[in-house]
Design a protein around this motif. Structure first.
Motif, PDB file in Angstrom:
ATOM      1  N   ARG A  89       0.769  36.541 138.714  1.00  0.00           N
ATOM      2  CA  ARG A  89       1.166  36.123 137.361  1.00  0.00           C
ATOM      3  C   ARG A  89       2.469  36.766 136.922  1.00  0.00           C
ATOM      4  N   SER A  90       2.648  38.043 137.247  1.00  0.00           N
ATOM      5  CA  SER A  90       3.820  38.757 136.750  1.00  0.00           C
ATOM      6  C   SER A  90       5.063  38.567 137.612  1.00  0.00           C
ATOM      7  N   GLY A  91       4.905  37.969 138.763  1.00  0.00           N
ATOM      8  CA  GLY A  91       6.035  37.770 139.673  1.00  0.00           C
ATOM      9  C   GLY A  91       5.938  38.729 140.844  1.00  0.00           C
ATOM     10  N   ARG A 100       9.685  34.248 139.450  1.00  0.00           N
ATOM     11  CA  ARG A 100       9.412  34.200 138.011  1.00  0.00           C
ATOM     12  C   ARG A 100       7.915  34.397 137.789  1.00  0.00           C
ATOM     13  N   SER A 101       7.553  34.706 136.567  1.00  0.00           N
ATOM     14  CA  SER A 101       6.129  34.788 136.254  1.00  0.00           C
ATOM     15  C   SER A 101       5.509  33.414 136.475  1.00  0.00           C
TER      16      SER A 101
END
Length: 183
Positions: A89-91, A100-101
């Motif tokens: 999720r956060s990259g 990217r996320s």
């Protein structure tokens, strides 16, 4: 009128109309002159591929600056952890930079999926799990590299949505055609 072809690309098919090595291509399924793939989907991935005869629409779908969301169902090797999902999720940092996320959720195995040909490898002592992931970029083999980077290699990858267009119940090797207003 602008043509937009929604195609459910089977596993093993190249996203081009010709191949000098005799591999399966879009020409084995689609005989519509003047349409070209708007984006790519790896040979070993399945699902939604858009083709169009309109350069502006193709650019709107594929241009990195447009950040079009693409949604995938992904079967991974192992029982994916909450920590791995959070990292996705956060990259994730890959060799070519940080992704990217992403929107990522662990899901139950989709009930309405067709069997893959050939089937994925199955190991008796190692479970598999599924995630749904949506991304706004398209680095080469990005999702496969992302899941491997968090310790859960991709076994099966199916794109089910690109922007406003969804795969729906379109079966592998089949396509539907939308026509849109004037060019």
């Amino acid at each position: 009128m602008v043509k937009l072809v929604l195609f459910n690309k089977p596993h093993g098919v190249l996203c081009q109309f010709r191949d000098s090595d005799g591999r399966s291509t879009l020409a084995d399924f689609i005989d519509i002159p003047g349409v070209y793939a708007a984006g790519r989907l790896d040979r070993d991935s399945e699902g939604l591929l858009l083709l169009t005869d309109d350069g502006k629409l193709q650019n709107r779908i594929t241009a990195p600056a447009k950040k079009t969301w693409k949604r995938y169902l992904v079967q991974v090797d192992g029982d994916i952890s909450d920590d791995a999902v959070a990292r996705l999720r956060s990259g994730v940092t890959l060799k070519d930079g940080k992704t990217r996320s992403a929107m990522v959720d662990k899901i139950d195995e989709p009930e309405s999926l067709w069997p893959r040909d050939p089937p994925i490898r199955v190991r008796k002592n190692i479970p598999t799990s599924w995630i749904e992931i949506s991304i706004r970029e398209g680095k080469n083999r990005q999702i496969r590299r992302m899941t491997a980077a968090v310790g859960f290699p991709t076994l099966r990858l199916i794109r089910v949505q690109i922007g406003e267009w969804e795969l729906g119940d379109l079966q592998p090797g089949k396509f539907s055609i939308e026509t849109r207003g004037k060019r």
